[in-house]
Design a protein around this motif. Structure first.
Motif, PDB file in Angstrom:
ATOM      1  N   ARG A 173      41.723  39.140  43.512  1.00 55.46           N
ATOM      2  CA  ARG A 173      40.523  39.970  43.529  1.00 55.46           C
ATOM      3  C   ARG A 173      39.317  39.186  43.012  1.00 55.46           C
ATOM      4  N   GLY A 174      38.177  39.444  43.602  1.00 54.68           N
ATOM      5  CA  GLY A 174      36.960  38.748  43.178  1.00 54.68           C
ATOM      6  C   GLY A 174      36.148  39.519  42.169  1.00 54.68           C
ATOM      7  N   GLU A 175      36.617  40.731  41.821  1.00 52.20           N
ATOM      8  CA  GLU A 175      35.894  41.571  40.869  1.00 52.20           C
ATOM      9  C   GLU A 175      36.814  42.015  39.747  1.00 52.20           C
ATOM     10  N   LEU A 176      36.219  42.209  38.590  1.00 50.83           N
ATOM     11  CA  LEU A 176      36.917  42.825  37.468  1.00 50.83           C
ATOM     12  C   LEU A 176      36.363  44.240  37.340  1.00 50.83           C
ATOM     13  N   LYS A 177      37.188  45.233  37.670  1.00 48.58           N
ATOM     14  CA  LYS A 177      36.738  46.623  37.644  1.00 48.58           C
ATOM     15  C   LYS A 177      37.349  47.349  36.452  1.00 48.58           C
ATOM     16  N   ILE A 178      36.486  48.014  35.691  1.00 47.45           N
ATOM     17  CA  ILE A 178      36.930  48.851  34.573  1.00 47.45           C
ATOM     18  C   ILE A 178      36.532  50.274  34.926  1.00 47.45           C
ATOM     19  N   SER A 179      37.515  51.132  35.173  1.00 49.72           N
ATOM     20  CA  SER A 179      37.224  52.476  35.693  1.00 49.72           C
ATOM     21  C   SER A 179      36.651  53.406  34.631  1.00 49.72           C
ATOM     22  N   ALA A 180      37.084  53.257  33.395  1.00 51.09           N
ATOM     23  CA  ALA A 180      36.573  54.101  32.306  1.00 51.09           C
ATOM     24  C   ALA A 180      36.381  53.218  31.076  1.00 51.09           C
ATOM     25  N   VAL A 181      35.160  52.824  30.851  1.00 49.57           N
ATOM     26  CA  VAL A 181      34.851  51.883  29.770  1.00 49.57           C
ATOM     27  C   VAL A 181      35.084  52.539  28.409  1.00 49.57           C
ATOM     28  N   SER A 182      35.677  51.781  27.496  1.00 52.20           N
ATOM     29  CA  SER A 182      35.853  52.235  26.116  1.00 52.20           C
ATOM     30  C   SER A 182      35.253  51.190  25.180  1.00 52.20           C
ATOM     31  N   LYS A 183      35.174  51.543  23.910  1.00 50.61           N
ATOM     32  CA  LYS A 183      34.569  50.636  22.931  1.00 50.61           C
ATOM     33  C   LYS A 183      35.329  49.318  22.836  1.00 50.61           C
ATOM     34  N   SER A 184      36.630  49.352  23.133  1.00 48.03           N
ATOM     35  CA  SER A 184      37.436  48.126  23.062  1.00 48.03           C
ATOM     36  C   SER A 184      37.072  47.132  24.165  1.00 48.03           C
ATOM     37  N   ASP A 185      36.351  47.600  25.195  1.00 45.61           N
ATOM     38  CA  ASP A 185      35.930  46.706  26.285  1.00 45.61           C
ATOM     39  C   ASP A 185      34.676  45.910  25.928  1.00 45.61           C
ATOM     40  N   GLU A 186      34.053  46.253  24.822  1.00 41.13           N
ATOM     41  CA  GLU A 186      32.863  45.515  24.395  1.00 41.13           C
ATOM     42  C   GLU A 186      33.253  44.093  24.000  1.00 41.13           C
ATOM     43  N   GLY A 187      32.367  43.140  24.277  1.00 39.79           N
ATOM     44  CA  GLY A 187      32.649  41.770  23.879  1.00 39.79           C
ATOM     45  C   GLY A 187      32.084  40.756  24.852  1.00 39.79           C
ATOM     46  N   PHE A 188      32.532  39.506  24.702  1.00 42.39           N
ATOM     47  CA  PHE A 188      32.068  38.413  25.549  1.00 42.39           C
ATOM     48  C   PHE A 188      32.951  38.286  26.789  1.00 42.39           C
ATOM     49  N   TYR A 189      32.301  38.120  27.935  1.00 43.58           N
ATOM     50  CA  TYR A 189      33.008  37.928  29.202  1.00 43.58           C
ATOM     51  C   TYR A 189      32.535  36.639  29.870  1.00 43.58           C
ATOM     52  N   LYS A 190      33.454  36.024  30.602  1.00 48.41           N
ATOM     53  CA  LYS A 190      33.100  34.870  31.431  1.00 48.41           C
ATOM     54  C   LYS A 190      34.074  34.817  32.598  1.00 48.41           C
ATOM     55  N   CYS A 191      33.709  34.051  33.627  1.00 49.51           N
ATOM     56  CA  CYS A 191      34.592  33.902  34.780  1.00 49.51           C
ATOM     57  C   CYS A 191      34.817  32.418  35.061  1.00 49.51           C
ATOM     58  N   GLN A 192      35.895  32.144  35.788  1.00 53.48           N
ATOM     59  CA  GLN A 192      36.229  30.769  36.157  1.00 53.48           C
ATOM     60  C   GLN A 192      36.588  30.731  37.636  1.00 53.48           C
ATOM     61  N   TYR A 193      36.005  29.754  38.327  1.00 53.54           N
ATOM     62  CA  TYR A 193      36.272  29.610  39.763  1.00 53.54           C
ATOM     63  C   TYR A 193      36.386  28.125  40.096  1.00 53.54           C
ATOM     64  N   SER A 194      37.501  27.760  40.724  1.00 53.91           N
ATOM     65  CA  SER A 194      37.756  26.363  41.124  1.00 53.91           C
ATOM     66  C   SER A 194      37.578  25.396  39.956  1.00 53.91           C
ATOM     67  N   GLY A 195      38.062  25.805  38.794  1.00 50.02           N
ATOM     68  CA  GLY A 195      38.025  24.932  37.627  1.00 50.02           C
ATOM     69  C   GLY A 195      36.704  24.914  36.882  1.00 50.02           C
ATOM     70  N   ARG A 196      35.695  25.628  37.383  1.00 53.69           N
ATOM     71  CA  ARG A 196      34.389  25.673  36.714  1.00 53.69           C
ATOM     72  C   ARG A 196      34.185  27.040  36.062  1.00 53.69           C
ATOM     73  N   GLU A 197      33.680  27.015  34.836  1.00 54.92           N
ATOM     74  CA  GLU A 197      33.466  28.255  34.096  1.00 54.92           C
ATOM     75  C   GLU A 197      31.989  28.622  34.049  1.00 54.92           C
ATOM     76  N   SER A 198      31.745  29.923  34.058  1.00 57.85           N
ATOM     77  CA  SER A 198      30.383  30.414  33.830  1.00 57.85           C
ATOM     78  C   SER A 198      30.102  30.406  32.331  1.00 57.85           C
ATOM     79  N   ALA A 199      28.855  30.626  31.987  1.00 56.36           N
ATOM     80  CA  ALA A 199      28.539  30.894  30.583  1.00 56.36           C
ATOM     81  C   ALA A 199      29.118  32.262  30.235  1.00 56.36           C
ATOM     82  N   GLN A 200      29.281  32.553  28.968  1.00 51.93           N
ATOM     83  CA  GLN A 200      29.779  33.867  28.582  1.00 51.93           C
ATOM     84  C   GLN A 200      28.606  34.788  28.242  1.00 51.93           C
TER      85      GLN A 200
END
Length: 246
Positions: free
Chosen positions: A141-168
């Motif tokens: 899948r190319g998307e990260l879907k969260i159907s019902a966001v909770s407080k535990s979902d808060e935080g830093f996120y980043k993605c990685q594609y073909s060995g390269r990472e985005s900033a968080q």
């Protein structure tokens, strides 16, 4: 560092609505509210405070992004009202991916989708997603879907594609607005119990003073009913006003 009031009458919208951007992207920051004068302010990575936008048209600041535009932004009206602040991050690596995530906090219970994008390819598959540096999804899948966001979902996120990472990027979660009606129901219950106690005290005093007239007791009951009715109408009005302004 300044954190403007999130309950202010001023607000800031970002287009495209995401935290991360590539260099040379066209980004618009628009101030909204019942004010005639606006300025977009920013607090940069190197700790400098900038008071004016280079290209301000009406209430919109237009940016042709460069690395120096990575900063915290907010709107300020001529009368001193502030919007909530937003983060903008500019990706310096032209070949690397960016994380597409919402600029503003997500409400608890709402749904949200995060994705990964390249400058030359907006929709990617086989993307790895991380939350606070922990791998949470690594399928096709190319998307990260969260159907019902909770407080535990808060935080830093980043993605990685073909060995390269985005900033968080930090994703904030805010609490859902709770209805004030249950509070008023409790208030009404307390008032009702209090009025019953008052009635019993009045009847007791009447008995102590040898008030045996049924007419007197009848008058006391009528007064009690009028008080209850008035209290009920007052509570209903308060509930209606809270719903209208909530």
């Amino acid at each position: 560092m300044l954190f403007p009031d999130v309950h202010s009458a001023a607000s800031l919208t970002v287009s495209p609505d995401r935290v991360q951007h590539f260099t040379s992207d066209s980004v618009s920051l628009t101030c909204e509210g019942n004010f005639t004068e606006w300025r977009v302010r920013k607090f940069s990575e190197d700790g400098r405070l900038y008071s004016d936008c280079r290209r301000m048209t009406g209430s919109t600041c237009n940016i042709n992004t460069s690395k120096s535009d990575t900063a915290v932004y907010w709107c300020e009206s001529g009368s001193g009202e502030f919007s909530s602040a937003v983060n903008i991050t500019v990706q310096n690596d032209g070949n690397g991916p960016i994380l597409v995530s919402p600029v503003h906090p997500v409400t608890e219970g709402a749904s949200v989708s995060l994705s990964c994008s390249l400058r030359t390819q907006k929709i990617l598959s086989n993307v790895f997603f991380y939350h606070n540096d922990k791998l949470i999804q690594n399928d096709t899948r190319g998307e990260l879907k969260i159907s019902a966001v909770s407080k535990s979902d808060e935080g830093f996120y980043k993605c990685q594609y073909s060995g390269r990472e985005s900033a968080q990027s930090w994703m904030s979660v805010k609490g859902a607005d709770s209805s004030s009606s249950p509070v008023w129901l409790i208030v009404g219950l307390v008032c009702g119990v209090s009025l019953i106690i008052i009635l019993l005290l009045l009847l007791y005093r009447c008995r102590q003073s040898k008030c045996k007239s049924l007419f007197s007791v009848f008058i006391i009951i009528i007064i009690f009913i009028i008080i209850i009715s008035s209290s009920s109408r007052s509570i209903n009005i308060d509930i209606s006003l809270n719903i209208c302004h909530g």
